[in-house]
Design an enzyme around this catalytic site. Structure first.
Site, PDB file in Angstrom:
ATOM      1  N   GLU A   1      15.978  -4.379  21.918  1.00  0.00           N
ATOM      2  CA  GLU A   1      16.910  -5.440  22.312  1.00  0.00           C
ATOM      3  C   GLU A   1      16.360  -6.845  22.060  1.00  0.00           C
ATOM      4  O   GLU A   1      16.593  -7.767  22.841  1.00  0.00           O
ATOM      5  CB  GLU A   1      17.346  -5.280  23.775  1.00  0.00           C
TER       6      GLU A   1
ATOM      7  N   ASN B   1      28.462  -3.619  19.913  1.00  0.00           N
ATOM      8  CA  ASN B   1      29.266  -2.760  20.793  1.00  0.00           C
ATOM      9  C   ASN B   1      30.696  -2.742  20.296  1.00  0.00           C
ATOM     10  O   ASN B   1      31.075  -3.509  19.416  1.00  0.00           O
ATOM     11  CB  ASN B   1      29.176  -3.220  22.241  1.00  0.00           C
TER      12      ASN B   1
ATOM     13  N   GLU C   1      28.040   6.092  28.422  1.00  0.00           N
ATOM     14  CA  GLU C   1      28.647   5.308  27.337  1.00  0.00           C
ATOM     15  C   GLU C   1      29.682   6.128  26.572  1.00  0.00           C
ATOM     16  O   GLU C   1      29.770   7.350  26.710  1.00  0.00           O
ATOM     17  CB  GLU C   1      27.576   4.839  26.340  1.00  0.00           C
TER      18      GLU C   1
ATOM     19  N   ASP D   1      30.285  -5.293  26.946  1.00  0.00           N
ATOM     20  CA  ASP D   1      29.798  -4.015  26.437  1.00  0.00           C
ATOM     21  C   ASP D   1      30.881  -3.411  25.543  1.00  0.00           C
ATOM     22  O   ASP D   1      31.379  -4.086  24.654  1.00  0.00           O
ATOM     23  CB  ASP D   1      29.398  -3.104  27.602  1.00  0.00           C
TER      24      ASP D   1
ATOM     25  N   ASN E   1      24.877   3.172  18.293  1.00  0.00           N
ATOM     26  CA  ASN E   1      25.232   2.778  19.656  1.00  0.00           C
ATOM     27  C   ASN E   1      26.666   3.054  20.080  1.00  0.00           C
ATOM     28  O   ASN E   1      26.887   3.582  21.139  1.00  0.00           O
ATOM     29  CB  ASN E   1      24.937   1.283  19.856  1.00  0.00           C
TER      30      ASN E   1
ATOM     31  N   ARG F   1      18.827   2.227  16.615  1.00  0.00           N
ATOM     32  CA  ARG F   1      19.560   3.469  16.865  1.00  0.00           C
ATOM     33  C   ARG F   1      21.054   3.174  16.808  1.00  0.00           C
ATOM     34  O   ARG F   1      21.481   2.022  16.909  1.00  0.00           O
ATOM     35  CB  ARG F   1      19.207   4.045  18.237  1.00  0.00           C
TER      36      ARG F   1
END
Length: 291
Positions: free
Chosen positions: A119, A145, A16, A194, A100, A98
Site C-alpha cells: 500500500e 477498487n 471483499e 472501497d 484486488n 496482487r
C-alpha cells in the site's frame, strides 16, 4: 434509513468482492487475507467456506457454469469447490502486487484491478480480460477498487482508494481508461472509498473504509443516500435476491486495534439491507476457450 441486518458473524479479516450468482441464487465473497471464499444460500441458510490459500481478490461467474477467481497474479478457474491448477492468465505486474477487485460487464468482459500489497507504490492498474485476451487498461494508482460498468457499457467507474477519488471513464470509443473525469471525492474525515457497484438507475454505491457507511451517488456525482453500518471498514455491496433488492455488504477487521474491535464486535461480518432500486445482474465472463 433502511434497517441493517447482521446475517453472518464470520469475522472476516478482509471481506471483499460480494457476488450474487443468479444461476444458483447464492451469494459469494472472499476473505482476501485468510485465503477463503464464502458462499451463502439465503433460502436454506446454508453457509460454506472454501480454503483457497493465497489472497483471492475476487470471484466472478463464467460461461462454463463455474467461476473465475483472481488470486495473486493469476486468473484461475473455480468449479465451486476447488481451483484449477492451470491459470487462464497470468498478469505481469510488480512482485509485491496482487489482484484486488473486479466486475464482468454485459458483454462478458472482465475488468479487474491490481494493487501494491504494501500500500505504498503507485504500481496498481486496471486490466481487461476479453475472451482470452489480456490487456492493461490504465487507471494507475496504489490501490485500485471497483471497477464497475454502467448498464449500457459506456462508462467505467474506477476507484483510487488512497487518492479518495472515484473516477469515470468513457469507454465508448475504446477499452483504455484515458482522460477520465472525477466523479466523486471523499473527504478524509469520511474514510476512503472501497468497492463500487451500479444499480438499475446507474447510481453508484460505494463502501467507505473507515467511514462506517455505504453511500449512493447519482450519475451527476451528487450524494443521494447514506446507510450507516455498525463497523468502520465497509468494503463493498452486491445486490441479490430474486428482485435484486437486497444489498449484501462485506466488511473487514484488519487494521483495527484491540480497543476498536471490542467497540465493534460485528466487524468482518456480512450485513444486508433492502433497497428501493434494484441492482443489475452480474455479467457472465465469456471465456472464449482461451487459457
Amino acid at each position: 434509513m433502511p434497517m441493517v441486518e447482521y446475517i453472518w458473524p464470520l469475522g472476516a479479516a478482509l471481506g471483499e468482492g460480494p457476488l450474487w450468482d443468479a444461476r444458483s441464487a447464492t451469494l459469494w465473497f472472499t476473505d482476501i487475507k485468510k485465503g477463503r471464499v464464502h458462499r451463502l444460500d439465503p433460502a436454506s441458510g446454508q453457509r460454506d467456506t472454501f480454503e483457497l490459500g493465497g489472497q483471492p481478490g475476487f470471484i466472478v461467474p463464467s460461461d462454463d457454469g463455474g467461476f473465475v477467481v483472481g488470486r495473486g497474479h493469476e486468473l484461475l478457474r473455480f468449479d465451486g469447490t476447488a481451483l484449477d491448477a492451470e491459470p487462464l492468465a497470468t498478469v505481469e505486474m510488480a512482485a509485491g502486487n496482487r489482484l484486488n477487485d473486479a466486475v464482468v460487464d454485459s458483454a462478458g468482459r472482465l475488468w479487474f484491478g491490481s494493487m501494491d500489497d504494501g500500500e505504498t507504490s503507485p504500481s496498481g492498474a486496471v486490466y481487461l480480460f476479453d475472451r482470452g485476451r489480456l490487456a492493461r487498461a490504465g487507471g494507475e494508482c496504489v490501490i485500485t477498487n471497483g471497477p464497475t460498468v454502467t448498464g449500457d457499457g459506456r462508462y467505467v467507474y474506477h476507484v483510487d482508494t488512497l487518492g479518495r477519488t472515484i473516477w469515470r471513464f468513457d469507454i465508448s470509443a475504446g477499452d483504455e481508461l484515458r482522460d477520465g473525469s472525477v466523479f466523486a471525492r471523499i473527504d478524509p474525515a469520511d474514510g476512503t472509498p472501497d468497492g463500487v457497484t451500479i444499480d438499475a438507475e446507474d447510481h453508484v454505491w460505494v463502501g467507505l473504509w473507515g467511514g462506517w457507511q455505504a453511500r449512493r451517488y447519482a450519475p451527476d456525482g451528487s450524494l443521494v443516500q447514506t446507510v450507516e453500518l455498525p463497523c468502520a471498514n465497509v468494503t463493498k455491496l452486491a445486490f441479490g435476491g430474486a428482485d435484486l433488492k437486497t444489498a449484501y455488504v462485506t466488511t473487514a477487521r484488519i487494521g483495527l486495534t484491540p480497543a476498536e474491535l471490542e467497540a465493534q464486535p460485528e466487524a468482518g461480518g456480512l450485513f444486508a439491507f433492502s433497497v428501493d432500486v434494484p441492482g443489475v445482474p452480474s455479467g457472465i465472463l465469456a471465456l472464449g476457450g482461451g487459457r
